[in-house]
Design a protein around this motif. Structure first.
Motif, PDB file in Angstrom:
ATOM      1  N   ASN A  50      44.148  29.869  50.227  1.00 24.69           N
ATOM      2  CA  ASN A  50      44.727  30.709  49.190  1.00 24.69           C
ATOM      3  C   ASN A  50      43.981  32.037  49.201  1.00 24.69           C
ATOM      4  O   ASN A  50      42.769  32.080  49.429  1.00 24.69           O
ATOM      5  CB  ASN A  50      44.629  30.035  47.824  1.00 24.69           C
ATOM      6  CG  ASN A  50      45.566  28.851  47.705  1.00 24.69           C
ATOM      7  OD1 ASN A  50      46.676  28.875  48.251  1.00 24.69           O
ATOM      8  ND2 ASN A  50      45.142  27.806  47.015  1.00 24.69           N
ATOM      9  N   ALA A  51      44.721  33.119  48.983  1.00 25.13           N
ATOM     10  CA  ALA A  51      44.132  34.448  49.178  1.00 25.13           C
ATOM     11  C   ALA A  51      44.529  35.394  48.069  1.00 25.13           C
ATOM     12  O   ALA A  51      45.540  35.207  47.376  1.00 25.13           O
ATOM     13  CB  ALA A  51      44.568  35.014  50.531  1.00 25.13           C
ATOM     14  N   ALA A  52      43.718  36.426  47.914  1.00 18.24           N
ATOM     15  CA  ALA A  52      44.009  37.503  46.961  1.00 18.24           C
ATOM     16  C   ALA A  52      43.374  38.779  47.488  1.00 18.24           C
ATOM     17  O   ALA A  52      42.372  38.734  48.215  1.00 18.24           O
ATOM     18  CB  ALA A  52      43.457  37.168  45.574  1.00 18.24           C
ATOM     19  N   ILE A  80      49.787  38.710  52.251  1.00 24.61           N
ATOM     20  CA  ILE A  80      49.321  37.901  51.122  1.00 24.61           C
ATOM     21  C   ILE A  80      50.442  37.689  50.115  1.00 24.61           C
ATOM     22  O   ILE A  80      50.596  36.603  49.544  1.00 24.61           O
ATOM     23  CB  ILE A  80      48.092  38.550  50.463  1.00 24.61           C
ATOM     24  CG1 ILE A  80      46.894  38.511  51.428  1.00 24.61           C
ATOM     25  CG2 ILE A  80      47.732  37.838  49.157  1.00 24.61           C
ATOM     26  CD1 ILE A  80      45.645  39.179  50.898  1.00 24.61           C
ATOM     27  N   GLY A  91      50.905  33.939  49.417  1.00 26.47           N
ATOM     28  CA  GLY A  91      49.640  33.792  48.708  1.00 26.47           C
ATOM     29  C   GLY A  91      48.565  33.153  49.553  1.00 26.47           C
ATOM     30  O   GLY A  91      47.535  32.726  49.030  1.00 26.47           O
ATOM     31  N   LYS A  92      48.810  33.088  50.867  1.00 28.71           N
ATOM     32  CA  LYS A  92      47.842  32.439  51.747  1.00 28.71           C
ATOM     33  C   LYS A  92      47.450  33.352  52.909  1.00 28.71           C
ATOM     34  O   LYS A  92      48.191  34.256  53.287  1.00 28.71           O
ATOM     35  CB  LYS A  92      48.411  31.127  52.303  1.00 28.71           C
ATOM     36  CG  LYS A  92      48.594  30.043  51.246  1.00 28.71           C
ATOM     37  CD  LYS A  92      49.040  28.741  51.863  1.00 28.71           C
ATOM     38  CE  LYS A  92      49.217  27.665  50.806  1.00 28.71           C
ATOM     39  NZ  LYS A  92      47.945  27.280  50.151  1.00 28.71           N
ATOM     40  N   GLU A  99      44.054  28.190  42.936  1.00 34.79           N
ATOM     41  CA  GLU A  99      45.369  28.731  43.292  1.00 34.79           C
ATOM     42  C   GLU A  99      45.303  30.252  43.427  1.00 34.79           C
ATOM     43  O   GLU A  99      44.458  30.908  42.815  1.00 34.79           O
ATOM     44  CB  GLU A  99      46.402  28.350  42.232  1.00 34.79           C
ATOM     45  CG  GLU A  99      46.683  26.856  42.139  1.00 34.79           C
ATOM     46  CD  GLU A  99      47.283  26.292  43.413  1.00 34.79           C
ATOM     47  OE1 GLU A  99      48.000  27.028  44.116  1.00 34.79           O
ATOM     48  OE2 GLU A  99      47.017  25.110  43.715  1.00 34.79           O
ATOM     49  N   SER A 100      46.222  30.806  44.210  1.00 37.45           N
ATOM     50  CA  SER A 100      46.193  32.238  44.524  1.00 37.45           C
ATOM     51  C   SER A 100      46.273  33.106  43.277  1.00 37.45           C
ATOM     52  O   SER A 100      45.575  34.112  43.167  1.00 37.45           O
ATOM     53  CB  SER A 100      47.338  32.593  45.475  1.00 37.45           C
ATOM     54  OG  SER A 100      47.164  31.947  46.713  1.00 37.45           O
ATOM     55  N   LYS A 101      47.135  32.741  42.334  1.00 40.43           N
ATOM     56  CA  LYS A 101      47.300  33.589  41.144  1.00 40.43           C
ATOM     57  C   LYS A 101      46.017  33.634  40.321  1.00 40.43           C
ATOM     58  O   LYS A 101      45.646  34.693  39.777  1.00 40.43           O
ATOM     59  CB  LYS A 101      48.474  33.116  40.288  1.00 40.43           C
ATOM     60  CG  LYS A 101      48.342  31.748  39.683  1.00 40.43           C
ATOM     61  CD  LYS A 101      49.570  31.390  38.861  1.00 40.43           C
ATOM     62  CE  LYS A 101      49.457  29.989  38.262  1.00 40.43           C
ATOM     63  NZ  LYS A 101      48.319  29.848  37.321  1.00 40.43           N
ATOM     64  N   HIS A 138      43.468  35.720  42.237  1.00 40.37           N
ATOM     65  CA  HIS A 138      43.727  37.153  42.069  1.00 40.37           C
ATOM     66  C   HIS A 138      43.218  37.641  40.717  1.00 40.37           C
ATOM     67  O   HIS A 138      42.618  38.712  40.620  1.00 40.37           O
ATOM     68  CB  HIS A 138      45.225  37.438  42.198  1.00 40.37           C
ATOM     69  CG  HIS A 138      45.566  38.894  42.125  1.00 40.37           C
ATOM     70  ND1 HIS A 138      45.898  39.523  40.937  1.00 40.37           N
ATOM     71  CD2 HIS A 138      45.586  39.858  43.083  1.00 40.37           C
ATOM     72  CE1 HIS A 138      46.119  40.806  41.170  1.00 40.37           C
ATOM     73  NE2 HIS A 138      45.936  41.031  42.459  1.00 40.37           N
ATOM     74  N   MET A 155      39.347  34.740  50.428  1.00 39.49           N
ATOM     75  CA  MET A 155      40.037  33.538  50.872  1.00 39.49           C
ATOM     76  C   MET A 155      39.347  32.313  50.284  1.00 39.49           C
ATOM     77  O   MET A 155      38.110  32.245  50.291  1.00 39.49           O
ATOM     78  CB  MET A 155      40.051  33.447  52.399  1.00 39.49           C
ATOM     79  CG  MET A 155      40.882  34.510  53.084  1.00 39.49           C
ATOM     80  SD  MET A 155      41.209  34.149  54.832  1.00 39.49           S
ATOM     81  CE  MET A 155      39.582  34.334  55.551  1.00 39.49           C
TER      82      MET A 155
END
Length: 408
Positions: free
Chosen positions: A48-50, A70, A74-75, A207-209, A212, A241
């Protein structure tokens, strides 16, 4: 004020591959004359990424490609980075070149294109030497351990004099979670997320959200609170990440250890931000400005960043001149809510202004203090409970020399 969590520990041998499941590499491919200039960071599994990006309206092609990647899922599983050429203001060809870097890296790793981010730093407005890139990517062999991480951190540098790395561990749900980071930045630094790149890895499950939200909150208090020269670059980005391999329960604002995770991430970003400020082009001193008593934290950070960004304050520190009038003037034009008759200013531990008026101090003692490599300025505006920090560096003859001949 910062809450202290005893479970957060800075680790030695810190490197971007310290968290479980990350590998890194870097090498010289020919963009620069001799030094490493191409780097690759890989997670064993999609993470998962931001990302947080420059607010400059002019944005480089690699940044746009990464932002798009991204946003898609979101990954992210890998990021390819080059130094020596920013691939900014290079039109359709620049965008195509960034796409080629993304595609070649994906093919090399056997993953989908959208799982690869791209970052570039260096000279603006010059076409990317793609022959060098195409020859370099197949030679990148990401590895666990210190060597690959050192090669990565060195390959992303431009005018930096040192690489910038940090890592922390913390217990979450009985699992050891690691957060590590590496960054580059020395000049063109005035982030509003300069040229500044930051890469953060963690094995936490989140999780990505929520990742972020955490990154955005922390960046405002760290990377967005440093300045070297007031310039915001076309390529600034901070990317994180999180591959979840630590095995903790998924973090979110409702998780009992959310605040601990945020504080650990804050430590990583603050370390990197201060390293960038300290390594400002031509710098000889790190300047920290602490502001208290503002109506809120946002105004406190604004005052602090205005003071540390003032060319007159920066040159006074370089010249060991206890010119408190320059500090007071910067506070005054910061745009914050102020009562000029309530301001207190300290240089080091010595009060030089109280209730908006000068107080006697030892000029000789302050000259000796200002010769130190790290200088602290404190301002209390007595308007509320807001608190903020900002970091920068002195402004020296060498800064002008470095930037007068950057392209030559």
């Amino acid at each position: 004020m910062t809450t202290v969590y005893p479970s957060i520990k800075r680790i030695s041998g810190n490197n971007i591959a310290s968290p479980i499941g990350y590998r890194a590499a870097g090498l010289h491919c020919g963009i620069k004359h001799k030094k490493n200039d191409l780097a690759l960071l890989v997670s064993d599994v999609p993470a998962n990424a931001a990302g947080v990006y420059t607010t400059n309206v002019v944005q480089a092609a690699p940044l746009l490609v990464t932002k798009e990647a991204i946003a898609k899922t979101g990954k992210m599983q890998a990021i390819i980075v080059n130094s020596g050429n920013a691939n900014a203001c290079t039109g359709k060809q620049g965008f195509a070149d960034a796409r080629t870097m993304q595609n070649m890296t994906a093919q090399q790793l056997g993953i989908e294109d959208h799982l690869v981010g791209v970052a570039s730093t260096g000279v603006i407005g010059e076409k990317m030497p793609m022959d060098c890139i195409k020859n370099g990517i197949p030679r990148l062999e990401p590895a666990v351990g210190l060597k690959g991480s050192i090669d990565f951190s060195q390959s992303i540098l431009t005018t930096d004099t040192v690489s910038k790395n940090t890592a922390y561990r913390v217990d979450i749900d009985g699992k050891t979670v690691t957060i590590a980071g590496t960054a580059k930045g020395s000049g063109m630094i005035h982030p509003n997320m300069a040229t500044m790149l930051g890469f953060i890895t963690t094995d936490a499950a989140i999780e990505s959200k929520d990742l972020h939200a955490a990154l955005t909150s922390v960046v405002d208090r760290t990377f967005n609170s440093i300045t070297v020269d007031g310039d915001t670059s076309t390529n600034d980005m901070v990317v994180v990440m999180a591959n979840g391999l630590a095995g903790n329960n998924t973090l979110s604002p409702s998780h009992p250890d959310w605040a601990v995770f945020l504080q650990t991430l804050l430590h990583v970003c603050e370390d990197l931000g201060k390293m960038i400020a300290k390594d400002g082009e031509g710098a000889t001193k790190l300047i920290e400005v602490e502001v208290s008593g503002a109506i809120n934290d946002t105004e406190a950070r604004s005052i602090a960043k205005t003071v540390v960004g003032s060319p007159l304050v920066k040159t006074a520190v370089f010249g060991c001149d206890a010119n408190w009038g320059r500090i007071l003037a910067a506070v005054g034009y910061s745009g914050a809510t102020l009562d000029p008759n309530a301001i207190l200013i300290q240089i080091g531990s010595m009060t030089v202004v109280e209730a908006g008026e000068p107080v006697p101090f030892s000029e000789d003692e302050l000259i000796e203090y200002l010769k130190q490599p790290e200088i602290k300025l404190k301002v209390d505006v007595h308007q509320g409970n807001g608190h903020g920090l900002a970091w920068g560096c002195d402004l020296t003859y060498d800064y002008v020399q470095i930037n007068a001949s950057y392209r030559t």
